[in-house]
Design an enzyme around this catalytic site. Structure first.
Site, PDB file in Angstrom:
ATOM      1  N   GLY A  15     -89.020 -35.035 -53.547  1.00 41.65           N
ATOM      2  CA  GLY A  15     -87.901 -35.984 -53.520  1.00 41.65           C
ATOM      3  C   GLY A  15     -88.290 -37.175 -53.173  1.00 41.65           C
ATOM      4  O   GLY A  15     -88.744 -37.304 -51.931  1.00 41.65           O
ATOM      5  N   GLY A  31     -86.784 -40.587 -53.596  1.00 43.07           N
ATOM      6  CA  GLY A  31     -85.792 -41.369 -53.774  1.00 43.07           C
ATOM      7  C   GLY A  31     -85.797 -42.428 -52.835  1.00 43.07           C
ATOM      8  O   GLY A  31     -86.900 -42.738 -52.212  1.00 43.07           O
ATOM      9  N   ARG A  32     -84.833 -42.937 -52.328  1.00 47.84           N
ATOM     10  CA  ARG A  32     -84.463 -44.037 -51.315  1.00 47.84           C
ATOM     11  C   ARG A  32     -85.405 -43.628 -50.105  1.00 47.84           C
ATOM     12  O   ARG A  32     -85.962 -44.531 -49.475  1.00 47.84           O
ATOM     13  CB  ARG A  32     -83.206 -44.342 -51.071  1.00 47.84           C
ATOM     14  CG  ARG A  32     -82.396 -45.075 -52.088  1.00 47.84           C
ATOM     15  CD  ARG A  32     -80.801 -45.198 -51.856  1.00 47.84           C
ATOM     16  NE  ARG A  32     -80.279 -43.748 -51.870  1.00 47.84           N
ATOM     17  CZ  ARG A  32     -79.146 -43.585 -51.956  1.00 47.84           C
ATOM     18  NH1 ARG A  32     -78.195 -44.537 -51.921  1.00 47.84           N
ATOM     19  NH2 ARG A  32     -78.520 -42.314 -52.021  1.00 47.84           N
ATOM     20  N   ALA A  58     -78.854 -33.022 -50.352  1.00 48.97           N
ATOM     21  CA  ALA A  58     -78.271 -31.805 -49.516  1.00 48.97           C
ATOM     22  C   ALA A  58     -77.764 -30.968 -50.459  1.00 48.97           C
ATOM     23  O   ALA A  58     -77.069 -31.452 -51.435  1.00 48.97           O
ATOM     24  CB  ALA A  58     -77.548 -32.202 -48.501  1.00 48.97           C
ATOM     25  N   LYS A  90     -77.946 -34.104 -35.890  1.00 56.26           N
ATOM     26  CA  LYS A  90     -77.918 -35.224 -36.945  1.00 56.26           C
ATOM     27  C   LYS A  90     -76.449 -35.456 -37.407  1.00 56.26           C
ATOM     28  O   LYS A  90     -75.920 -36.405 -37.617  1.00 56.26           O
ATOM     29  CB  LYS A  90     -78.957 -35.101 -38.150  1.00 56.26           C
ATOM     30  CG  LYS A  90     -78.694 -35.952 -39.233  1.00 56.26           C
ATOM     31  CD  LYS A  90     -79.120 -37.479 -38.752  1.00 56.26           C
ATOM     32  CE  LYS A  90     -78.925 -38.701 -39.493  1.00 56.26           C
ATOM     33  NZ  LYS A  90     -78.275 -38.731 -40.815  1.00 56.26           N
ATOM     34  N   GLU A 131     -71.649 -42.081 -35.980  1.00 63.03           N
ATOM     35  CA  GLU A 131     -71.681 -43.537 -36.807  1.00 63.03           C
ATOM     36  C   GLU A 131     -70.345 -44.091 -37.336  1.00 63.03           C
ATOM     37  O   GLU A 131     -70.088 -44.997 -37.450  1.00 63.03           O
ATOM     38  CB  GLU A 131     -72.486 -43.018 -37.750  1.00 63.03           C
ATOM     39  CG  GLU A 131     -73.201 -43.769 -38.861  1.00 63.03           C
ATOM     40  CD  GLU A 131     -74.003 -43.438 -39.838  1.00 63.03           C
ATOM     41  OE1 GLU A 131     -75.361 -43.123 -39.535  1.00 63.03           O
ATOM     42  OE2 GLU A 131     -73.712 -43.070 -41.148  1.00 63.03           O
TER      43      GLU A 131
HETATM   44  N1  LIG Z   1     -79.982 -42.817 -47.726  1.00 58.03           N
HETATM   45  C1  LIG Z   1     -79.791 -42.515 -46.466  1.00 58.03           C
HETATM   46  O1  LIG Z   1     -79.215 -43.602 -45.748  1.00 58.03           O
HETATM   47  C2  LIG Z   1     -80.143 -41.351 -45.787  1.00 58.03           C
HETATM   48  C3  LIG Z   1     -80.421 -40.325 -46.574  1.00 58.03           C
HETATM   49  N2  LIG Z   1     -80.319 -39.043 -45.767  1.00 58.03           N
HETATM   50  C4  LIG Z   1     -80.608 -37.740 -46.910  1.00 58.03           C
HETATM   51  O2  LIG Z   1     -81.843 -37.654 -47.390  1.00 58.03           O
HETATM   52  C5  LIG Z   1     -81.813 -36.897 -48.504  1.00 58.03           C
HETATM   53  C6  LIG Z   1     -82.352 -37.788 -49.672  1.00 58.03           C
HETATM   54  O3  LIG Z   1     -81.525 -39.085 -49.750  1.00 58.03           O
HETATM   55  P1  LIG Z   1     -81.736 -40.218 -50.652  1.00 58.03           P
HETATM   56  O4  LIG Z   1     -83.266 -40.554 -50.837  1.00 58.03           O
HETATM   57  O5  LIG Z   1     -81.160 -41.333 -50.086  1.00 58.03           O
HETATM   58  O6  LIG Z   1     -81.304 -39.883 -52.098  1.00 58.03           O
HETATM   59  P2  LIG Z   1     -81.847 -40.470 -53.404  1.00 58.03           P
HETATM   60  O7  LIG Z   1     -80.642 -39.772 -54.394  1.00 58.03           O
HETATM   61  O8  LIG Z   1     -82.120 -41.755 -53.190  1.00 58.03           O
HETATM   62  O9  LIG Z   1     -83.054 -39.595 -53.712  1.00 58.03           O
HETATM   63  C7  LIG Z   1     -82.985 -38.031 -54.017  1.00 58.03           C
HETATM   64  C8  LIG Z   1     -84.329 -38.004 -54.856  1.00 58.03           C
HETATM   65  O10 LIG Z   1     -84.371 -36.608 -54.882  1.00 58.03           O
HETATM   66  C9  LIG Z   1     -84.741 -36.189 -56.401  1.00 58.03           C
HETATM   67  N3  LIG Z   1     -84.533 -34.549 -56.691  1.00 58.03           N
HETATM   68  C10 LIG Z   1     -83.312 -34.419 -56.552  1.00 58.03           C
HETATM   69  N4  LIG Z   1     -83.340 -33.155 -57.289  1.00 58.03           N
HETATM   70  C11 LIG Z   1     -84.644 -32.719 -57.057  1.00 58.03           C
HETATM   71  C12 LIG Z   1     -85.226 -31.447 -57.231  1.00 58.03           C
HETATM   72  N5  LIG Z   1     -84.744 -30.353 -57.351  1.00 58.03           N
HETATM   73  N6  LIG Z   1     -86.727 -31.627 -57.360  1.00 58.03           N
HETATM   74  C13 LIG Z   1     -87.190 -32.564 -56.813  1.00 58.03           C
HETATM   75  N7  LIG Z   1     -86.742 -34.002 -56.634  1.00 58.03           N
HETATM   76  C14 LIG Z   1     -85.460 -33.875 -56.806  1.00 58.03           C
HETATM   77  C15 LIG Z   1     -84.312 -37.245 -57.302  1.00 58.03           C
HETATM   78  O11 LIG Z   1     -84.593 -37.192 -58.569  1.00 58.03           O
HETATM   79  C16 LIG Z   1     -84.243 -38.605 -56.320  1.00 58.03           C
HETATM   80  O12 LIG Z   1     -85.361 -39.243 -56.592  1.00 58.03           O
HETATM   81  C17 LIG Z   1     -80.220 -36.543 -48.650  1.00 58.03           C
HETATM   82  O13 LIG Z   1     -80.161 -35.354 -47.937  1.00 58.03           O
HETATM   83  C18 LIG Z   1     -79.757 -37.569 -47.747  1.00 58.03           C
HETATM   84  O14 LIG Z   1     -78.455 -37.192 -47.162  1.00 58.03           O
HETATM   85  C19 LIG Z   1     -80.809 -38.777 -44.427  1.00 58.03           C
HETATM   86  C20 LIG Z   1     -80.610 -40.101 -43.862  1.00 58.03           C
HETATM   87  C21 LIG Z   1     -80.339 -41.317 -44.264  1.00 58.03           C
HETATM   88  O1  LIG Z   2     -77.244 -40.164 -42.829  1.00 61.61           O
HETATM   89  C1  LIG Z   2     -76.845 -41.174 -43.201  1.00 61.61           C
HETATM   90  C2  LIG Z   2     -76.982 -42.492 -42.245  1.00 61.61           C
HETATM   91  O2  LIG Z   2     -77.321 -42.003 -40.817  1.00 61.61           O
HETATM   92  C3  LIG Z   2     -76.672 -41.415 -44.657  1.00 61.61           C
HETATM   93  O3  LIG Z   2     -76.498 -42.601 -45.145  1.00 61.61           O
HETATM   94  C4  LIG Z   2     -75.488 -40.789 -44.990  1.00 61.61           C
HETATM   95  O4  LIG Z   2     -75.164 -40.687 -46.335  1.00 61.61           O
HETATM   96  C5  LIG Z   2     -74.317 -41.143 -44.346  1.00 61.61           C
HETATM   97  O5  LIG Z   2     -73.250 -40.520 -44.181  1.00 61.61           O
HETATM   98  P1  LIG Z   2     -71.907 -40.511 -45.390  1.00 61.61           P
HETATM   99  O6  LIG Z   2     -72.676 -40.270 -46.695  1.00 61.61           O
HETATM  100  O7  LIG Z   2     -70.917 -39.502 -45.042  1.00 61.61           O
HETATM  101  O8  LIG Z   2     -71.501 -42.077 -45.011  1.00 61.61           O
END
Ligand SMILES: NC(=O)C1=CN([C@@H]2O[C@H](COP(=O)(O)OP(=O)(O)OC[C@H]3O[C@@H](n4cnc5c(N)ncnc54)[C@H](O)[C@@H]3O)[C@@H](O)[C@H]2O)C=CC1
Ligand SMILES: O=C(CO)[C@H](O)[C@H](O)COP(=O)(O)O
Length: 301
Positions: A7, A9-10, A69, A169, A176
């Protein structure tokens, strides 16, 4: 240490980058080939499948999941499963529900660490705050990796048994929501009230010594600087909501009163009704971009 990151992504690409900068060897995989290529450019060894990643990791695999998730975590674990044994460690760094993490830990042979991650993509340089649950030996084993991904040794800790990392978390996200709502309401009164105020100036002044200074308030300041004191075309639609819903559900189950977090959650759902124009919702919408790089809903011209 050698680690697999699945994974990219961001958040996952930052995890891989910080591990590499910390001197670790990363094998990287994502469904999206362009993401794997970006990780390769950052110094990771690209894998073209989960089988390939597992083979490249050899014995005593350490694997960090940073996929959305829910189903993506289950699909990844199902593919990893034949490669895992009790010497291996899997970290789930996403926003999984804590009960699902307990079930997943029971279903796998590997040691399972549920890792709540805070800071969002905006914390790529500073590092994250990591709240980790699971077996102590597995946490201790991965401390050098957590040091690299977190702000440093003070930016992570073992909260308790499996489930506790994602539980902490989940509650963090409830807080938050409430803080975003409180800042939103204050700025709404200032925007609609009796003085013609420059809200960037208000936020900057508060951020310098005021009781209510914080990173979210710095993101308010950034939002007013980049969008204008009236937030320009930022819409009053606030997405997300799952982690706040879980927090409220857990509070109901535990019979703990959380009126402020509940109100903040219902405000978020209320933002999706046809009624429009709440300044507090528009600021919450923009703040989610500030910390999470979540898309900003904008008003149509
Ligand atoms: N963006 C945020 O502020 C935060 C996000 N998170 C959590 O972190 C996790 C990832 O979030 P982001 O990076 O923001 O999401 P994102 O959507 O930017 O990246 C997810 C990545 O996972 C890949 N992916 C999806 N299914 C897959 C699979 N079966 N096998 C391999 N790769 C796969 C996608 O292609 C993508 O590159 C989520 O659970 C999110 O809730 C946690 C804290 C902060
Ligand atoms: O975990 C985070 C920040 O702490 C992610 O940005 C999460 O996506 C925020 O929750 P929601 O999508 O319900 O606004």
């Amino acid at each position: 240490m050698q680690l697999g990151v699945i994974g990219l992504g961001r958040m996952g690409l930052i995890v891989a980058d910080r591990l590499i900068e910390g001197g670790h060897d990363v094998v990287a995989y994502d469904l999206d080939e362009a993401a794997v290529e970006r990780a390769g450019e950052a110094g990771a060894t690209p894998a073209d499948s989960i089988d390939d990643l597992a083979e490249r990791l050899g014995e005593e695999k350490r694997i960090w999941l940073m996929v959305p998730a829910g189903e993506a975590v289950d699909a990844t674990l199902a593919e990893l499963d034949p490669h895992l044994d009790s010497e291996d460690v899997v970290v789930d760094g996403g926003n999984s529900h804590f009960e699902r993490s307990v079930e997943r830990a029971e279903a796998t042979d590997a040691a399972y660490l549920d890792c709540g991650t805070s800071g969002g993509p905006a914390s790529a340089e500073a590092g994250f705050s990591l709240m980790i649950g699971g077996p102590r030996w597995a946490y201790n084993e991965l401390v050098p990796a957590f040091d690299a991904v977190a702000t440093g040794p003070a930016g992570h800790d073992r909260m308790g048994p499996v489930g506790s990392g994602h539980y902490v978390k989940m509650v963090h996200n409830g807080v938050e929501y409430a803080l975003m709502q409180a800042y939103g309401e204050g700025f709404e009164l200032l925007a609609e009230g009796r003085y013609d105020l420059d809200l960037e100036s208000v936020a900057r002044t508060w951020n310098n010594g005021a009781v209510i200074r914080s990173w979210l308030l710095e993101l308010c300041e950034e939002a007013f600087r980049e969008e204008g004191t009236d937030l320009g075309d930022v819409d009053d639609y606030v997405a997300g909501g799952s982690t706040g819903t879980w927090t409220v559900q857990e509070a109901l189950e535990q019979e703990i009163a959380l009126p402020i977090i509940y109100q903040a959650l219902s405000e978020r759902f209320g933002s999706r009704s046809p009624e429009e124009g709440r300044f507090s919702r528009r600021l919450a919408n923009r703040l989610r971009y500030g910390f999470g790089r979540h898309e900003v809903a904008r008003r149509e011209e």
